[in-house]
Design an enzyme around this catalytic site. Sequence first.
Site, PDB file in Angstrom:
ATOM      1  N   GLY A  10      17.231   0.127  -6.867  1.00 37.53           N
ATOM      2  CA  GLY A  10      16.054   0.917  -7.246  1.00 37.53           C
ATOM      3  C   GLY A  10      16.357   2.401  -7.099  1.00 37.53           C
ATOM      4  O   GLY A  10      17.043   2.801  -6.174  1.00 37.53           O
ATOM      5  N   ARG A  71      20.070  -3.360 -11.160  1.00 38.37           N
ATOM      6  CA  ARG A  71      20.301  -4.283 -10.033  1.00 38.37           C
ATOM      7  C   ARG A  71      21.307  -5.336 -10.489  1.00 38.37           C
ATOM      8  O   ARG A  71      20.979  -6.500 -10.649  1.00 38.37           O
ATOM      9  CB  ARG A  71      18.985  -4.947  -9.618  1.00 38.37           C
ATOM     10  CG  ARG A  71      17.953  -3.970  -9.078  1.00 38.37           C
ATOM     11  CD  ARG A  71      16.757  -4.713  -8.518  1.00 38.37           C
ATOM     12  NE  ARG A  71      15.655  -3.806  -8.232  1.00 38.37           N
ATOM     13  CZ  ARG A  71      15.540  -3.103  -7.113  1.00 38.37           C
ATOM     14  NH1 ARG A  71      16.454  -3.196  -6.173  1.00 38.37           N
ATOM     15  NH2 ARG A  71      14.508  -2.309  -6.937  1.00 38.37           N
ATOM     16  N   ASP A 102      21.268  -1.719   0.413  1.00 34.90           N
ATOM     17  CA  ASP A 102      22.120  -2.760   1.005  1.00 34.90           C
ATOM     18  C   ASP A 102      22.794  -3.648  -0.047  1.00 34.90           C
ATOM     19  O   ASP A 102      23.936  -4.076   0.149  1.00 34.90           O
ATOM     20  CB  ASP A 102      21.366  -3.588   2.056  1.00 34.90           C
ATOM     21  CG  ASP A 102      20.035  -4.093   1.548  1.00 34.90           C
ATOM     22  OD1 ASP A 102      19.657  -3.770   0.402  1.00 34.90           O
ATOM     23  OD2 ASP A 102      19.360  -4.827   2.300  1.00 34.90           O
ATOM     24  N   THR A 124      17.731   4.445  -0.106  1.00 40.09           N
ATOM     25  CA  THR A 124      16.634   3.526  -0.417  1.00 40.09           C
ATOM     26  C   THR A 124      15.372   4.112   0.175  1.00 40.09           C
ATOM     27  O   THR A 124      15.374   4.568   1.321  1.00 40.09           O
ATOM     28  CB  THR A 124      16.800   2.087   0.123  1.00 40.09           C
ATOM     29  OG1 THR A 124      15.502   1.471   0.164  1.00 40.09           O
ATOM     30  CG2 THR A 124      17.376   2.015   1.521  1.00 40.09           C
ATOM     31  N   ASP A 126      13.045   2.517   1.134  1.00 46.50           N
ATOM     32  CA  ASP A 126      12.585   1.609   2.199  1.00 46.50           C
ATOM     33  C   ASP A 126      13.133   1.993   3.575  1.00 46.50           C
ATOM     34  O   ASP A 126      12.626   1.532   4.590  1.00 46.50           O
ATOM     35  CB  ASP A 126      13.019   0.169   1.887  1.00 46.50           C
ATOM     36  CG  ASP A 126      12.313  -0.407   0.675  1.00 46.50           C
ATOM     37  OD1 ASP A 126      11.239   0.103   0.324  1.00 46.50           O
ATOM     38  OD2 ASP A 126      12.834  -1.362   0.083  1.00 46.50           O
ATOM     39  N   ASP A 128      15.851   1.032   5.107  1.00 47.44           N
ATOM     40  CA  ASP A 128      16.162  -0.166   5.897  1.00 47.44           C
ATOM     41  C   ASP A 128      17.655  -0.497   5.955  1.00 47.44           C
ATOM     42  O   ASP A 128      18.037  -1.655   5.984  1.00 47.44           O
ATOM     43  CB  ASP A 128      15.360  -1.370   5.356  1.00 47.44           C
ATOM     44  CG  ASP A 128      15.697  -1.690   3.914  1.00 47.44           C
ATOM     45  OD1 ASP A 128      16.434  -0.916   3.269  1.00 47.44           O
ATOM     46  OD2 ASP A 128      15.220  -2.725   3.413  1.00 47.44           O
ATOM     47  N   ARG A 161     -16.634   3.665   1.858  1.00 49.81           N
ATOM     48  CA  ARG A 161     -15.892   2.475   1.451  1.00 49.81           C
ATOM     49  C   ARG A 161     -14.670   2.242   2.345  1.00 49.81           C
ATOM     50  O   ARG A 161     -14.203   3.156   3.039  1.00 49.81           O
ATOM     51  CB  ARG A 161     -15.361   2.654   0.017  1.00 49.81           C
ATOM     52  CG  ARG A 161     -16.416   2.483  -1.030  1.00 49.81           C
ATOM     53  CD  ARG A 161     -15.864   2.845  -2.391  1.00 49.81           C
ATOM     54  NE  ARG A 161     -16.823   2.517  -3.429  1.00 49.81           N
ATOM     55  CZ  ARG A 161     -16.821   3.048  -4.647  1.00 49.81           C
ATOM     56  NH1 ARG A 161     -15.896   3.939  -4.973  1.00 49.81           N
ATOM     57  NH2 ARG A 161     -17.721   2.692  -5.531  1.00 49.81           N
ATOM     58  N   MET A 168       5.266   0.298  -0.856  1.00 51.70           N
ATOM     59  CA  MET A 168       6.477  -0.527  -0.896  1.00 51.70           C
ATOM     60  C   MET A 168       6.989  -0.791   0.519  1.00 51.70           C
ATOM     61  O   MET A 168       6.568  -0.139   1.476  1.00 51.70           O
ATOM     62  CB  MET A 168       7.535   0.122  -1.767  1.00 51.70           C
ATOM     63  CG  MET A 168       7.235  -0.034  -3.246  1.00 51.70           C
ATOM     64  SD  MET A 168       8.551   0.633  -4.268  1.00 51.70           S
ATOM     65  CE  MET A 168       8.000   0.131  -5.898  1.00 51.70           C
ATOM     66  N   GLY A 169       7.922  -1.681   0.615  1.00 51.10           N
ATOM     67  CA  GLY A 169       8.466  -2.059   1.922  1.00 51.10           C
ATOM     68  C   GLY A 169       8.549  -3.567   1.977  1.00 51.10           C
ATOM     69  O   GLY A 169       7.565  -4.245   2.276  1.00 51.10           O
ATOM     70  N   ARG A 170       9.720  -4.055   1.624  1.00 52.10           N
ATOM     71  CA  ARG A 170       9.922  -5.511   1.489  1.00 52.10           C
ATOM     72  C   ARG A 170      10.068  -6.172   2.863  1.00 52.10           C
ATOM     73  O   ARG A 170       9.302  -7.066   3.212  1.00 52.10           O
ATOM     74  CB  ARG A 170      11.199  -5.675   0.664  1.00 52.10           C
ATOM     75  CG  ARG A 170      11.751  -7.021   0.526  1.00 52.10           C
ATOM     76  CD  ARG A 170      12.956  -6.967  -0.392  1.00 52.10           C
ATOM     77  NE  ARG A 170      12.556  -6.600  -1.748  1.00 52.10           N
ATOM     78  CZ  ARG A 170      12.014  -7.462  -2.607  1.00 52.10           C
ATOM     79  NH1 ARG A 170      11.843  -8.714  -2.271  1.00 52.10           N
ATOM     80  NH2 ARG A 170      11.666  -7.075  -3.808  1.00 52.10           N
ATOM     81  N   GLU A 221       3.965  -3.954   1.060  1.00 54.70           N
ATOM     82  CA  GLU A 221       3.988  -5.093   0.122  1.00 54.70           C
ATOM     83  C   GLU A 221       4.521  -6.379   0.760  1.00 54.70           C
ATOM     84  O   GLU A 221       4.149  -7.479   0.367  1.00 54.70           O
ATOM     85  CB  GLU A 221       4.821  -4.745  -1.115  1.00 54.70           C
ATOM     86  CG  GLU A 221       6.273  -4.449  -0.766  1.00 54.70           C
ATOM     87  CD  GLU A 221       7.139  -4.039  -1.951  1.00 54.70           C
ATOM     88  OE1 GLU A 221       6.683  -4.068  -3.089  1.00 54.70           O
ATOM     89  OE2 GLU A 221       8.306  -3.674  -1.700  1.00 54.70           O
ATOM     90  N   ARG A 266     -12.083  -0.788  -2.139  1.00 54.32           N
ATOM     91  CA  ARG A 266     -11.288  -0.485  -3.334  1.00 54.32           C
ATOM     92  C   ARG A 266      -9.809  -0.516  -2.963  1.00 54.32           C
ATOM     93  O   ARG A 266      -9.459  -0.369  -1.794  1.00 54.32           O
ATOM     94  CB  ARG A 266     -11.633   0.901  -3.882  1.00 54.32           C
ATOM     95  CG  ARG A 266     -13.057   1.019  -4.410  1.00 54.32           C
ATOM     96  CD  ARG A 266     -13.245   0.252  -5.704  1.00 54.32           C
ATOM     97  NE  ARG A 266     -14.556   0.480  -6.286  1.00 54.32           N
ATOM     98  CZ  ARG A 266     -15.638  -0.260  -6.055  1.00 54.32           C
ATOM     99  NH1 ARG A 266     -15.572  -1.301  -5.225  1.00 54.32           N
ATOM    100  NH2 ARG A 266     -16.780   0.017  -6.648  1.00 54.32           N
ATOM    101  N   HIS A 272       5.500   2.408  -8.123  1.00 51.48           N
ATOM    102  CA  HIS A 272       6.669   3.242  -8.415  1.00 51.48           C
ATOM    103  C   HIS A 272       6.398   4.741  -8.340  1.00 51.48           C
ATOM    104  O   HIS A 272       7.340   5.533  -8.449  1.00 51.48           O
ATOM    105  CB  HIS A 272       7.265   2.824  -9.766  1.00 51.48           C
ATOM    106  CG  HIS A 272       7.795   1.424  -9.719  1.00 51.48           C
ATOM    107  ND1 HIS A 272       6.967   0.339  -9.797  1.00 51.48           N
ATOM    108  CD2 HIS A 272       9.044   0.947  -9.522  1.00 51.48           C
ATOM    109  CE1 HIS A 272       7.691  -0.768  -9.677  1.00 51.48           C
ATOM    110  NE2 HIS A 272       8.946  -0.429  -9.508  1.00 51.48           N
ATOM    111  N   GLN A 274       5.922   6.019  -5.722  1.00 49.04           N
ATOM    112  CA  GLN A 274       6.674   6.345  -4.498  1.00 49.04           C
ATOM    113  C   GLN A 274       8.139   6.632  -4.778  1.00 49.04           C
ATOM    114  O   GLN A 274       8.853   7.133  -3.931  1.00 49.04           O
ATOM    115  CB  GLN A 274       6.585   5.177  -3.504  1.00 49.04           C
ATOM    116  CG  GLN A 274       5.183   4.925  -3.004  1.00 49.04           C
ATOM    117  CD  GLN A 274       5.027   3.518  -2.446  1.00 49.04           C
ATOM    118  OE1 GLN A 274       5.121   3.309  -1.258  1.00 49.04           O
ATOM    119  NE2 GLN A 274       4.787   2.546  -3.314  1.00 49.04           N
ATOM    120  N   ARG A 275       8.603   6.255  -5.941  1.00 45.04           N
ATOM    121  CA  ARG A 275      10.009   6.509  -6.271  1.00 45.04           C
ATOM    122  C   ARG A 275      10.157   7.724  -7.185  1.00 45.04           C
ATOM    123  O   ARG A 275      11.264   8.034  -7.615  1.00 45.04           O
ATOM    124  CB  ARG A 275      10.632   5.265  -6.925  1.00 45.04           C
ATOM    125  CG  ARG A 275      10.543   4.048  -6.019  1.00 45.04           C
ATOM    126  CD  ARG A 275      11.750   3.163  -6.062  1.00 45.04           C
ATOM    127  NE  ARG A 275      12.133   2.731  -7.365  1.00 45.04           N
ATOM    128  CZ  ARG A 275      12.277   1.441  -7.734  1.00 45.04           C
ATOM    129  NH1 ARG A 275      12.007   0.478  -6.865  1.00 45.04           N
ATOM    130  NH2 ARG A 275      12.678   1.134  -8.926  1.00 45.04           N
TER     131      ARG A 275
END
Length: 343
Positions: A10, A71, A102, A124, A126, A128, A161, A168-170, A221, A266, A272, A274-275
């Site tokens: 990514g 990828r 990675d 990345t 992320d 990580d 509300r 993101m963040g797998r 996520e 809401r 994306h 974030q990218r």
Amino acid sequence: MRVGVLTGGGDAPGLNAAIRAVGQAAWREGYEVVGIRNGWLGLLQDDVFLLSPETVADILPRAGTILGTSRTNPFKTAEGARRIQDTLRTRGIDVLVAIGGDDTLGVAAKLGAMGVRVVGIPKTMDNDIPGTDYTIGFDTAVTTVMDACDRLHPTAEAHRRVMVVEVMGRDAGWVAAVGGLAGGADVVLVPEVPFSVDEVCRRLKAQRERGKLFSLVVVAEGSKPKDLATPIAQDAGTDAFGHVRLGGIGPVLAKEIETRTGYETRVTVLGHLQRGGSPTVFDRILATRFGVAAVDLIKRQRFGYMVAFRGNKLTSMTLEEGLTGSHTLDLSLYDLANAFGPS
Ligand code: F6P
């Protein structure tokens, strides 16, 4: 010396800054630099082109990557690694700089073990990668999350509300915890700490009872709700490295919160966004330092190594070492991120 550079996985803001730095440091040494298009795919398809100082002159502030990315896992087919070695030989590429997460660096490590001369730069959003405290793209991503929270707070307050923000963040909750903390979220949910929707609702109710009539929930996520069916994914397919496409927990959680609490809720899925965006000061400098340090590894013939940033210092280690273990969220940050909201 001819250096090939590629970006894989990514994209993340700061990739172009790293490409520029690799180029400038390499040209200073009298090396030639070729760009490889679309990550490992470019080497499978012999898609390379000569980079020049003009090509990189104005790319520092631009997100994305002028090289393109994909990828692609060359080890998915029996002949992938051989095709890569053929391209390197016919194009006269002596050493590769692989910029990636990675998956991309894992491929670099495998090729390195087969004798390909390669050095790695970790990126990345992320954050990580085990061997480094920070990766290219993370700081810009959390700045985007913080900005989003700042924009969502007033509308949440105006309408009383609950706002759910999916980020993101797998496997790692760095983006959720750091972005949520900086953005003043009330509840932060991360993959490392499975949560219960009932418990989130209890905390939101407690907050209302104390007089705060709006709330912001940041959810990664990859977060795992104990009381809902998981994993929540966009579809059942996987990419070349076997990852499912995550995304969708935000809307599910928002619906559950509204149903269980009766509070109007809401959801915003940052996705994306974030990218994208021009890299922050931190990412520009990190990427520039990484790019120069990668060329230094080449000069010192430290092939099979990656650059890293640890304890506020630039360092390096073998790719294998840098990819072993995990770099999940420092849980004291998770605690801190949740300490300002309802308990
Ligand atoms: O690799 C970083 C990442 O941003 C993950 O957090 C996310 O799950 C994934 O990429 C999505 O990537 P894409 O939509 O490009 O496949």
